[in-house]
Motif scaffolding. Structure first.
Motif, PDB file in Angstrom:
ATOM      1  N   VAL A 408     -33.499 -35.881 -46.527  1.00 43.48           N
ATOM      2  CA  VAL A 408     -31.844 -35.856 -45.893  1.00 43.48           C
ATOM      3  C   VAL A 408     -30.984 -35.252 -45.495  1.00 43.48           C
ATOM      4  N   ARG A 409     -30.372 -35.310 -44.707  1.00 39.05           N
ATOM      5  CA  ARG A 409     -29.797 -33.724 -43.459  1.00 39.05           C
ATOM      6  C   ARG A 409     -28.689 -33.759 -43.667  1.00 39.05           C
ATOM      7  N   ILE A 410     -28.360 -32.697 -44.135  1.00 39.14           N
ATOM      8  CA  ILE A 410     -27.167 -31.610 -45.501  1.00 39.14           C
ATOM      9  C   ILE A 410     -26.337 -30.804 -44.207  1.00 39.14           C
ATOM     10  N   GLN A 411     -24.936 -30.218 -45.046  1.00 39.85           N
ATOM     11  CA  GLN A 411     -24.487 -29.204 -44.435  1.00 39.85           C
ATOM     12  C   GLN A 411     -24.011 -28.480 -45.223  1.00 39.85           C
ATOM     13  N   THR A 412     -23.735 -27.405 -45.691  1.00 39.95           N
ATOM     14  CA  THR A 412     -22.906 -26.299 -46.882  1.00 39.95           C
ATOM     15  C   THR A 412     -21.957 -25.327 -45.391  1.00 39.95           C
ATOM     16  N   GLY A 413     -21.151 -25.037 -46.157  1.00 41.10           N
ATOM     17  CA  GLY A 413     -20.015 -24.274 -45.133  1.00 41.10           C
ATOM     18  C   GLY A 413     -19.905 -22.921 -46.456  1.00 41.10           C
ATOM     19  N   LEU A 414     -19.914 -21.886 -46.206  1.00 41.06           N
ATOM     20  CA  LEU A 414     -19.524 -20.312 -47.275  1.00 41.06           C
ATOM     21  C   LEU A 414     -18.169 -20.147 -47.184  1.00 41.06           C
ATOM     22  N   ALA A 415     -17.699 -20.677 -48.189  1.00 41.94           N
ATOM     23  CA  ALA A 415     -16.518 -20.278 -48.509  1.00 41.94           C
ATOM     24  C   ALA A 415     -15.916 -18.556 -48.525  1.00 41.94           C
ATOM     25  N   ASN A 416     -16.600 -18.168 -48.802  1.00 38.92           N
ATOM     26  CA  ASN A 416     -16.357 -16.575 -48.268  1.00 38.92           C
ATOM     27  C   ASN A 416     -17.679 -16.008 -48.600  1.00 38.92           C
ATOM     28  N   GLY A 417     -17.977 -14.963 -48.103  1.00 34.52           N
ATOM     29  CA  GLY A 417     -19.060 -14.001 -47.131  1.00 34.52           C
ATOM     30  C   GLY A 417     -20.443 -14.368 -48.622  1.00 34.52           C
ATOM     31  N   ASP A 418     -19.502 -14.114 -49.750  1.00 38.04           N
ATOM     32  CA  ASP A 418     -20.337 -13.735 -51.216  1.00 38.04           C
ATOM     33  C   ASP A 418     -22.048 -14.363 -50.945  1.00 38.04           C
ATOM     34  N   PRO A 419     -22.952 -13.727 -51.281  1.00 33.19           N
ATOM     35  CA  PRO A 419     -23.975 -14.177 -51.253  1.00 33.19           C
ATOM     36  C   PRO A 419     -24.780 -14.427 -52.189  1.00 33.19           C
ATOM     37  N   PHE A 420     -24.284 -14.469 -53.404  1.00 36.07           N
ATOM     38  CA  PHE A 420     -24.521 -14.623 -54.380  1.00 36.07           C
ATOM     39  C   PHE A 420     -24.296 -16.073 -55.200  1.00 36.07           C
ATOM     40  N   GLY A 421     -23.261 -16.609 -54.772  1.00 31.29           N
ATOM     41  CA  GLY A 421     -22.339 -17.796 -54.850  1.00 31.29           C
ATOM     42  C   GLY A 421     -23.398 -19.059 -54.115  1.00 31.29           C
ATOM     43  N   LEU A 422     -23.909 -18.478 -52.829  1.00 31.94           N
ATOM     44  CA  LEU A 422     -24.324 -19.753 -51.580  1.00 31.94           C
ATOM     45  C   LEU A 422     -25.823 -19.709 -52.792  1.00 31.94           C
ATOM     46  N   LEU A 423     -26.310 -18.649 -52.677  1.00 33.91           N
ATOM     47  CA  LEU A 423     -27.968 -18.755 -53.077  1.00 33.91           C
ATOM     48  C   LEU A 423     -27.614 -19.790 -54.462  1.00 33.91           C
ATOM     49  N   TYR A 424     -26.955 -18.965 -55.128  1.00 34.69           N
ATOM     50  CA  TYR A 424     -26.884 -19.684 -56.758  1.00 34.69           C
ATOM     51  C   TYR A 424     -27.814 -21.595 -56.545  1.00 34.69           C
ATOM     52  N   THR A 425     -26.267 -22.127 -55.478  1.00 34.64           N
ATOM     53  CA  THR A 425     -26.425 -23.071 -55.977  1.00 34.64           C
ATOM     54  C   THR A 425     -27.521 -23.607 -55.576  1.00 34.64           C
ATOM     55  N   PHE A 426     -28.306 -23.026 -54.315  1.00 33.34           N
ATOM     56  CA  PHE A 426     -29.851 -23.849 -55.115  1.00 33.34           C
ATOM     57  C   PHE A 426     -30.551 -23.723 -55.238  1.00 33.34           C
ATOM     58  N   ILE A 427     -30.713 -22.245 -55.755  1.00 27.43           N
ATOM     59  CA  ILE A 427     -32.275 -21.494 -56.041  1.00 27.43           C
ATOM     60  C   ILE A 427     -32.024 -21.059 -57.631  1.00 27.43           C
ATOM     61  N   MET A 428     -30.479 -21.549 -58.086  1.00 24.93           N
ATOM     62  CA  MET A 428     -31.165 -21.581 -59.950  1.00 24.93           C
ATOM     63  C   MET A 428     -30.894 -22.731 -60.162  1.00 24.93           C
ATOM     64  N   PRO A 429     -32.054 -22.661 -61.189  1.00 22.40           N
ATOM     65  CA  PRO A 429     -32.230 -24.144 -62.274  1.00 22.40           C
ATOM     66  C   PRO A 429     -30.230 -24.443 -62.422  1.00 22.40           C
ATOM     67  N   ASP A 430     -29.565 -24.244 -62.858  1.00 22.95           N
ATOM     68  CA  ASP A 430     -28.856 -24.610 -62.673  1.00 22.95           C
ATOM     69  C   ASP A 430     -27.665 -24.809 -61.715  1.00 22.95           C
ATOM     70  N   GLY A 431     -28.244 -24.067 -60.920  1.00 24.69           N
ATOM     71  CA  GLY A 431     -27.245 -24.354 -60.055  1.00 24.69           C
ATOM     72  C   GLY A 431     -26.702 -25.589 -59.208  1.00 24.69           C
ATOM     73  N   ALA A 432     -25.777 -25.675 -58.645  1.00 22.95           N
ATOM     74  CA  ALA A 432     -25.394 -27.385 -58.346  1.00 22.95           C
ATOM     75  C   ALA A 432     -25.714 -28.395 -57.890  1.00 22.95           C
TER      76      ALA A 432
END
Length: 517
Positions: A408-432
């Motif tokens: 599926v082609r997806i997109q996401t924006g960076l709500a803020n500059g926090d590298p932790f938040g965007l990485l977390y959502t994709f790569i952590m086991p409980d990431g959304a």
């Protein structure tokens, strides 16, 4: 390849012809006076009372405690300074004085507490970024007024990157009179910004008027009308005909139409980095993408530079990094394109067999079809026979939740500059997004690094950890990054200082050119 490029050219030509046909239609947009600027976006930027934010930040109606500078780092707004104590378990914020809301009430610690009380009532959905206490203030134990212009936040665990979380959408402040007992809007959004909403016709237009009591530098233009024009062709014709003065927001103007506008000396086009990044989401919970070799093969088979050049006229930045390039934590990683290695890896997974896969795109975005055709052409070489399906977004979301897809082609924006938040959502086991997009990604080393970086206060050490995470993920490709967007704005030269930020345009700095300029 000639066949594919001919297909792309044909698609663009058809789209441009459509624009020509649209010119024959009358666009019902009222004329405006010399003190008013009329802009347009593809979506309504003030969804109203049912939206948790009421309107987008780029309207400059409400302001946050913390905003971002040109490099996407936290910078003061309604909080003019702060202190981090106890390794990030305690934060003290000193508030700006002599600030008033649009209705004349004073901004102070009591109003900030009232906004936290509202967040505490539960998640507020938004067309932009939802207002979520748990997301923006994880492990928050207590928020309290210290004095009239000071507040304190106390956390159970250290939050060393709390400033990033609070940037813009993480700390919006409204006059408490806006809210009902459930924390929902009972009136138009009343903020402290340089512009205030005086009329809001849902899905049609929103009118902004200058806040002459603004605490900072006053807006240059007295009145803006922001129209909602979902159709790209119609926005283009409206700009060219003089019915609107400019376009803004994401997807404001596609690259090939921006290139057309640039040919006319009456108009300007400008670009900046964007917080939006485009990916291919692979279903990592089933064959063949549950194998890292196949995900790598897909990534290596995509000629991203060619894709960006042919489809987006270089109005984008190719990337293999999962993190958006506007984040201060971003690590530049060389683009890998190696078809022979891609074939070798795919053969290890598929053997001599070929695999049929379904590639789903959002039917409302015209360029996704041509992009998918080009990528499908490349994936043939690694044993993947691609069927492209154009699907309405709501249906596509349901399919993803059920796992009824391959790509599926997806997109996401960076709500803020926090590298932790965007990485977390994709790569952590409980990431959304790891869960909802069926990525199936779980790397113990990555999990350990991400859990460790939450408590590191030294910036250089934090960056080293983020660099290592990005290197691992760029190799394993749990999701396939394609390119970072650019924020493209097009405008009539009636406007001056119409410059794109990494998100939106600073309306308070835009001016109307004098007639004799």
């Amino acid at each position: 390849m000639k066949k594919i490029f001919s297909l792309i050219l044909l698609m663009v030509t058809i789209f441009t012809i459509g624009c020509g046909r649209q010119e024959e239609q009358k666009i019902n947009i009222e004329k405006h006076d010399k003190n008013t600027a009329v802009l347009a976006a593809y979506r309504h930027l003030a969804p109203g009372k049912k939206d948790g934010l009421y309107c987008s930040r780029i309207l400059y109606v409400w302001e946050p405690l913390i905003t971002k500078d040109d490099n996407n780092r936290p910078t003061p707004c309604l909080a003019q300074s702060w202190e981090m104590r106890d390794g990030g378990k305690e934060w003290i914020f000193h508030l700006r004085q002599n600030v008033y809301f649009h209705n004349g009430t004073k901004f102070n610690a009591d109003t900030v507490v009232a906004n936290f009380d509202r967040m505490k009532k539960g998640y507020k959905r938004s067309s932009f970024y939802g207002l979520n206490m748990e997301k923006y203030y994880p492990t928050l134990l207590k928020y309290e007024k210290v004095d009239e212009y000071t507040i304190r936040l106390l956390f159970k665990e250290a939050n060393v990157n709390e400033l990033y979380k609070m940037t813009d959408f993480g700390s919006p402040i409204y006059a408490p009179e806006c809210f009902d007992e459930d924390g929902n809007f009972q009136s138009v959004a009343i903020g402290t910004g340089p512009y205030k909403i005086t009329e809001n016709a849902l899905n049609k237009y929103v009118v902004l008027e200058r806040n002459d009591n603004y605490w900072g530098e006053k807006g240059k233009i007295k009145k803006f009308i922001l129209r909602t024009i979902p159709n790209t062709e119609t926005r283009y014709v409206a700009l060219k005909s003089g019915e609107i003065d400019g376009v803004l927001d994401i997807n404001a103007m596609p690259p090939f139409l921006a290139a057309e506008i640039e040919k006319d000396n009456n108009f300007g086009v400008d670009k900046n980095k964007s917080t939006m990044i485009r990916y291919l989401s692979l279903n990592g919970t089933k064959f063949p993408f549950n194998d890292v070799r196949m995900r790598r093969a897909v990534s290596l088979a995509i000629d991203r530079k060619n894709l960006v050049h042919s489809m987006y006229l270089d109005y984008a930045e190719p990337t293999i990094n999962i993190l958006n390039y506007t984040s201060p934590g971003y690590k530049a990683i060389p683009i890998d394109y190696d078809l022979q290695e891609a074939k070798r890896l795919a053969h290890e997974v598929l053997g001599e067999k070929r695999c049929k896969i379904t590639y789903c795109i959002n039917g409302s975005e015209p360029l996704q079809k041509g992009e998918a055709e080009l990528i499908a052409y490349w994936l043939q070489d690694i044993g993947l026979d691609v069927q492209i399906k154009s699907i309405e977004y709501a249906t596509l979301s349901r399919m993803m939740r059920k796992g009824d897809f391959n790509i599926v082609r997806i997109q996401t924006g960076l709500a803020n500059g926090d590298p932790f938040g965007l990485l977390y959502t994709f790569i952590m086991p409980d990431g959304a997004l790891n869960i909802s997009n069926r990525l199936g990604y779980n790397n113990p080393e990555v999990t350990e690094l991400m859990n460790r970086v939450k408590h590191i206060t030294d910036e250089s050490e934090r960056q080293r950890v983020f660099d290592r995470v990005q290197e691992i993920v760029a190799y394993e490709q749990p999701v396939i990054p394609l390119f970072n967007d650019m924020n493209i704005v097009a405008y009539n030269k009636r406007l001056k200082n119409y410059k794109p930020l990494i998100y939106g345009v600073d309306l308070s700095k835009v001016e109307l050119a004098e007639e004799n300029d």
